[in-house]
Design a protein around this motif. Structure first.
Motif, PDB file in Angstrom:
ATOM      1  N   ARG A   3      12.987   0.200  -5.581  1.00  0.00           N
ATOM      2  CA  ARG A   3      12.329   0.853  -4.451  1.00  0.00           C
ATOM      3  C   ARG A   3      10.816   0.748  -4.587  1.00  0.00           C
ATOM      4  NH1 ARG A   3      15.165   6.663  -3.804  1.00  0.00           N
ATOM      5  NH2 ARG A   3      14.599   6.766  -6.012  1.00  0.00           N
ATOM      6  N   PRO A   4      10.108   0.662  -3.446  1.00  0.00           N
ATOM      7  CA  PRO A   4       8.638   0.616  -3.500  1.00  0.00           C
ATOM      8  C   PRO A   4       8.086   1.854  -4.193  1.00  0.00           C
ATOM      9  CG  PRO A   4       9.427   0.063  -1.303  1.00  0.00           C
ATOM     10  CD  PRO A   4      10.612   0.564  -2.073  1.00  0.00           C
ATOM     11  N   ARG A   5       6.999   1.669  -4.919  1.00  0.00           N
ATOM     12  CA  ARG A   5       6.363   2.748  -5.658  1.00  0.00           C
ATOM     13  C   ARG A   5       5.155   3.248  -4.890  1.00  0.00           C
ATOM     14  NH1 ARG A   5       3.966   0.619  -9.429  1.00  0.00           N
ATOM     15  NH2 ARG A   5       3.480   2.518 -10.561  1.00  0.00           N
ATOM     16  N   VAL A   6       5.173   4.526  -4.574  1.00  0.00           N
ATOM     17  CA  VAL A   6       4.043   5.172  -3.904  1.00  0.00           C
ATOM     18  C   VAL A   6       3.422   6.152  -4.887  1.00  0.00           C
ATOM     19  CG1 VAL A   6       3.306   6.639  -1.990  1.00  0.00           C
ATOM     20  CG2 VAL A   6       5.101   4.927  -1.629  1.00  0.00           C
ATOM     21  N   GLY A  31       8.799   9.744   2.252  1.00  0.00           N
ATOM     22  CA  GLY A  31      10.105   9.635   1.615  1.00  0.00           C
ATOM     23  C   GLY A  31      11.266   9.895   2.557  1.00  0.00           C
ATOM     24  N   VAL A  34      11.336   6.155   4.337  1.00  0.00           N
ATOM     25  CA  VAL A  34      11.552   4.957   3.531  1.00  0.00           C
ATOM     26  C   VAL A  34      11.978   5.390   2.128  1.00  0.00           C
ATOM     27  CG1 VAL A  34      10.484   2.862   2.617  1.00  0.00           C
ATOM     28  CG2 VAL A  34       9.688   3.788   4.787  1.00  0.00           C
ATOM     29  N   ILE A  36      11.623   5.563  -1.500  1.00  0.00           N
ATOM     30  CA  ILE A  36      10.487   5.249  -2.364  1.00  0.00           C
ATOM     31  C   ILE A  36      10.642   5.950  -3.701  1.00  0.00           C
ATOM     32  CG2 ILE A  36       8.817   4.845  -0.503  1.00  0.00           C
ATOM     33  CD1 ILE A  36       7.784   7.729  -0.983  1.00  0.00           C
ATOM     34  N   ASP A  37       9.924   5.435  -4.696  1.00  0.00           N
ATOM     35  CA  ASP A  37       9.699   6.160  -5.947  1.00  0.00           C
ATOM     36  C   ASP A  37       8.301   6.746  -5.842  1.00  0.00           C
ATOM     37  OD1 ASP A  37      12.136   5.649  -7.219  1.00  0.00           O
ATOM     38  OD2 ASP A  37      11.438   3.695  -7.927  1.00  0.00           O
ATOM     39  N   LEU A  38       8.194   8.057  -5.930  1.00  0.00           N
ATOM     40  CA  LEU A  38       6.926   8.753  -5.710  1.00  0.00           C
ATOM     41  C   LEU A  38       6.439   9.369  -7.015  1.00  0.00           C
ATOM     42  CD1 LEU A  38       4.913   9.683  -3.470  1.00  0.00           C
ATOM     43  CD2 LEU A  38       6.276  11.782  -3.314  1.00  0.00           C
ATOM     44  N   ASP A  74       2.725   0.135  -4.820  1.00  0.00           N
ATOM     45  CA  ASP A  74       2.912  -0.573  -3.552  1.00  0.00           C
ATOM     46  C   ASP A  74       2.124   0.091  -2.432  1.00  0.00           C
ATOM     47  OD1 ASP A  74       4.864  -2.706  -4.217  1.00  0.00           O
ATOM     48  OD2 ASP A  74       6.089  -0.999  -4.827  1.00  0.00           O
ATOM     49  N   SER A 178       4.718   4.280   6.213  1.00  0.00           N
ATOM     50  CA  SER A 178       6.078   3.802   5.932  1.00  0.00           C
ATOM     51  C   SER A 178       6.351   2.452   6.584  1.00  0.00           C
ATOM     52  CB  SER A 178       7.115   4.841   6.375  1.00  0.00           C
ATOM     53  OG  SER A 178       7.061   5.052   7.772  1.00  0.00           O
ATOM     54  N   ILE A 181       4.914  -0.190   4.091  1.00  0.00           N
ATOM     55  CA  ILE A 181       5.503  -0.316   2.755  1.00  0.00           C
ATOM     56  C   ILE A 181       6.584  -1.397   2.700  1.00  0.00           C
ATOM     57  CG2 ILE A 181       6.859   0.866   0.990  1.00  0.00           C
ATOM     58  CD1 ILE A 181       5.254   3.418   1.707  1.00  0.00           C
TER      59      ILE A 181
END
Length: 199
Positions: A3-6, A31, A34, A36-38, A74, A178, A181
């Motif tokens: 998953r995209p990293r925010v 989140g 989308v 995501i890893d936050l 990301d 979002s 991303i």
């Protein structure tokens, strides 16, 4: 594909803080749109000796890790309290260590908090030009909230966002971030695939 990293980075000088609450609220909205890893950091996580660093080699390990997280994310959500019409000095001190090339084209959402509406344009007059220098892709909607936009939760946890206008702007900024991303992640995948096929 992971998953995209925010990464959320806030320039607040104490915890709990309204600036972190606002930035985390935006992260939560993203989140919901989308997967995501936050990760969340603020200037306190950089360590007590961070302010005396004059060169990258002087950085304490916690500060160096935050900079690495910012550079490799990301997308970013940045926030700061406003002092005298600008971001905090330690916020800028950390950003000064970021490699400009690592933020080029990176989606960034801007947030800030202050004591009143007189600071509201700080996001446009200070934060947006700062990330413009880095050639980052700042989303159109920035979110500023004043003390009046928060309400005490009454349970000792801290203030909560209640103003409908701020909540609407958070939703708009989350929509904008979002949408960027997945495009960024998709481009990265498209670049990697041909290289694998050529081997």
């Amino acid at each position: 594909m992971s998953r995209p990293r925010v990464v959320i980075f806030c320039g607040n000088l104490r915890r709990p803080s309204r600036s972190r609450i606002l930035a985390e609220a935006l992260g939560a909205e993203v989140g919901r749109r989308v997967p995501i890893d936050l990760k969340v950091y603020d200037i306190l996580d950089a360590g007590p000796s961070f302010g005396s660093a004059l060169a990258p080699a002087d950085l304490p390990l916690p500060a160096a890790r935050i900079i690495d997280e910012i550079e490799s994310a990301d997308a970013l959500i940045v926030g700061t309290p406003v002092y005298k019409g600008a971001y905090t000095g330690l916020f800028k001190h950390l950003i000064d260590f970021v490699d400009p090339g690592r933020l080029a084209g990176k989606p960034v959402a801007l947030t800030a908090t202050g004591g009143g509406q007189r600071h509201a344009l700080m996001v446009e007059h200070a934060l947006r030009p700062l990330f413009g220098f880095f050639a980052a892709l700042t989303v159109p909607t920035a979110v500023y909230a004043s003390e009046a936009d928060f309400t005490d939760s009454g349970d000792g946890v801290g203030p909560i966002m209640t103003d409908p206008g701020i909540l609407a702007r958070l939703a708009d900024a989350a929509d904008e971030l979002s949408r960027l991303i997945p495009k960024r992640a998709g481009v990265a995948e498209a670049v990697v695939q041909p290289a694998r096929a050529a081997r």
